[in-house]
Design an enzyme around this catalytic site. Structure first.
Site, PDB file in Angstrom:
ATOM      1  CB  THR A   1      -2.523   7.170  -2.550  1.00 55.38           C
ATOM      2  OG1 THR A   1      -1.790   5.947  -2.793  1.00 55.38           O
ATOM      3  CG2 THR A   1      -1.730   8.333  -3.119  1.00 55.38           C
TER       4      THR A   1
ATOM      5  CG  ASP B   1       2.705  -3.398   8.870  1.00 55.14           C
ATOM      6  OD1 ASP B   1       2.929  -4.574   8.504  1.00 55.14           O
ATOM      7  OD2 ASP B   1       2.774  -2.433   8.098  1.00 55.14           O
TER       8      ASP B   1
ATOM      9  CG  ASP C   1       6.379  -3.785   9.762  1.00 55.68           C
ATOM     10  OD1 ASP C   1       7.145  -4.168   8.861  1.00 55.68           O
ATOM     11  OD2 ASP C   1       5.944  -2.618   9.838  1.00 55.68           O
TER      12      ASP C   1
ATOM     13  NE  ARG D   1      -2.531  -0.124   3.652  1.00 61.32           N
ATOM     14  CZ  ARG D   1      -3.327   0.277   4.624  1.00 61.32           C
ATOM     15  NH1 ARG D   1      -4.631   0.327   4.430  1.00 61.32           N
ATOM     16  NH2 ARG D   1      -2.849   0.659   5.775  1.00 61.32           N
TER      17      ARG D   1
HETATM   18  C1  PRP Z   1      -1.021  -4.836   4.241  1.00 63.17           C
HETATM   19  C2  PRP Z   1      -1.818  -6.129   4.312  1.00 63.17           C
HETATM   20  C3  PRP Z   1      -2.650  -6.069   3.078  1.00 63.17           C
HETATM   21  C4  PRP Z   1      -2.944  -4.612   2.946  1.00 63.17           C
HETATM   22  C5  PRP Z   1      -4.336  -4.370   3.447  1.00 63.17           C
HETATM   23  O1  PRP Z   1       0.012  -4.952   3.360  1.00 63.17           O
HETATM   24  O2  PRP Z   1      -1.018  -7.280   4.393  1.00 63.17           O
HETATM   25  O3  PRP Z   1      -2.004  -6.551   1.923  1.00 63.17           O
HETATM   26  O4  PRP Z   1      -2.002  -3.917   3.790  1.00 63.17           O
HETATM   27  O5  PRP Z   1      -4.707  -3.057   3.279  1.00 63.17           O
HETATM   28  P1  PRP Z   1      -5.827  -2.597   2.243  1.00 63.17           P
HETATM   29  O6  PRP Z   1      -6.987  -3.500   2.452  1.00 63.17           O
HETATM   30  O7  PRP Z   1      -6.088  -1.182   2.648  1.00 63.17           O
HETATM   31  O8  PRP Z   1      -5.278  -2.683   0.853  1.00 63.17           O
HETATM   32  P2  PRP Z   1       1.178  -3.829   3.270  1.00 63.17           P
HETATM   33  O9  PRP Z   1       0.881  -2.852   2.197  1.00 63.17           O
HETATM   34  O10 PRP Z   1       1.437  -3.279   4.639  1.00 63.17           O
HETATM   35  O11 PRP Z   1       2.416  -4.669   2.752  1.00 63.17           O
HETATM   36  P3  PRP Z   1       3.273  -5.787   3.511  1.00 63.17           P
HETATM   37  O12 PRP Z   1       2.399  -6.995   3.696  1.00 63.17           O
HETATM   38  O13 PRP Z   1       4.404  -6.045   2.595  1.00 63.17           O
HETATM   39  O14 PRP Z   1       3.705  -5.221   4.842  1.00 63.17           O
HETATM   40  N1  URA Z   2      -2.262  -3.540   6.834  1.00 62.87           N
HETATM   41  C1  URA Z   2      -1.914  -4.031   8.055  1.00 62.87           C
HETATM   42  O1  URA Z   2      -0.947  -4.791   8.172  1.00 62.87           O
HETATM   43  N2  URA Z   2      -2.641  -3.653   9.112  1.00 62.87           N
HETATM   44  C2  URA Z   2      -3.695  -2.827   9.017  1.00 62.87           C
HETATM   45  O2  URA Z   2      -4.330  -2.544  10.047  1.00 62.87           O
HETATM   46  C3  URA Z   2      -4.042  -2.332   7.754  1.00 62.87           C
HETATM   47  C4  URA Z   2      -3.320  -2.709   6.679  1.00 62.87           C
END
Ligand code: PRP
Ligand code: URA
Length: 219
Positions: free
Chosen positions: A118, A210, A213, A114
């Site tokens: 945005t 997160d 993380d 994400r």
């Molecule tokens: C997180 C999560 C989803 C997304 C959800 O990923 O694992 O993929 O956010 O958010 P949304 O429904 O608003 O799209 P992130 O972008 O943090 O990437 P990561 O898994 O690599 O940390």
């Molecule tokens: N992605 C995450 O990992 N946690 C949230 O709460 C939203 C998006």
């Protein structure tokens, strides 16, 4: 497992699990003091329970089995009929949970993050099993927040010809479920728990922070 009354109770495409064992594990998962190792294990265990529910109508075929006593017929899940697609990174934490119950599920990968400003999803990787368009495909991502990443992953799979797609998440905000329901009414959604909503940064509240993380110890 029966679902408690919620805003999706009348939507047959949305399943929100309601079970004391899941609730107990979610409490541990949310806890800021739960460290990477336990967090990973909990994600895997909750995914096992979600998989049990999402596979209720898995395609089956009759097999003949020789028991120590006699031959019998028994329904088995059709080999090669199901693929899972974790959305990187956090979806990776759910793969082992699916494989615990269905070890032969093929695995595709979609890389998505994400944009922090945005909140729009950016795709950076895609590798899918051959013939995925003929399989039931389950998108794995523990967090369904705005629904942007899930909808982008589902659209990508539809563009590749997939027709039977499901979304499996651990924690969902209503905003994320609504976005899938609106844009992809054919997609069945399975989530372990429905949270209150999103905060000003697009994080699910109360949520767990997160997921990527916490799974991989990157912060
Ligand atoms: C997180 C999560 C989803 C997304 C959800 O990923 O694992 O993929 O956010 O958010 P949304 O429904 O608003 O799209 P992130 O972008 O943090 O990437 P990561 O898994 O690599 O940390
Ligand atoms: N992605 C995450 O990992 N946690 C949230 O709460 C939203 C998006």
């Amino acid at each position: 497992m029966s679902a408690k009354k919620n805003k999706y109770s009348d939507n047959k495409n949305v399943t929100i699990l309601d079970h004391p064992l899941i609730s107990h594990k979610i409490a541990l998962l949310r806890d800021v003091n739960t460290h990477t190792n336990d967090f990973r294990e909990l994600v895997e265990e909750i995914t096992v329970l979600l998989t049990y529910e999402a596979f209720k109508d898995a395609p089956t075929t009759e097999a003949v089995v020789q028991t120590p006593l006699e031959k019998t017929k028994q329904q088995v899940v059709v080999e090669n009929s199901i693929a899972v697609v974790p959305v990187l990174r956090a979806g990776l934490g759910m793969v082992a949970g699916v494989h615990t119950l269905f070890p032969t599920a093929k695995v595709g990968h979609i890389g998505m993050y994400r944009d922090e400003e945005t909140l729009e999803p950016k795709e950076y990787y895609c590798k899918l099993p051959e013939g995925i368009e003929k399989k039931r495909v389950i998108v794995l991502d523990p967090m369904l927040a705005t629904g942007g990443s899930a909808c982008a992953a589902i659209k990508l799979l539809k563009d590749k010809g997939c027709k039977d797609i499901r979304q499996m998440s651990i924690i969902a905000a209503p905003e994320g479920i609504d976005k899938i329901v609106e844009n992809h009414p054919d997609v069945k959604i399975f989530v372990a728990v429905l949270d209150r909503g999103l905060n000003e940064n697009g994080y699910i509240v109360p949520g767990l922070g997160d997921a990527g993380d916490r799974l991989f110890g990157t912060k």
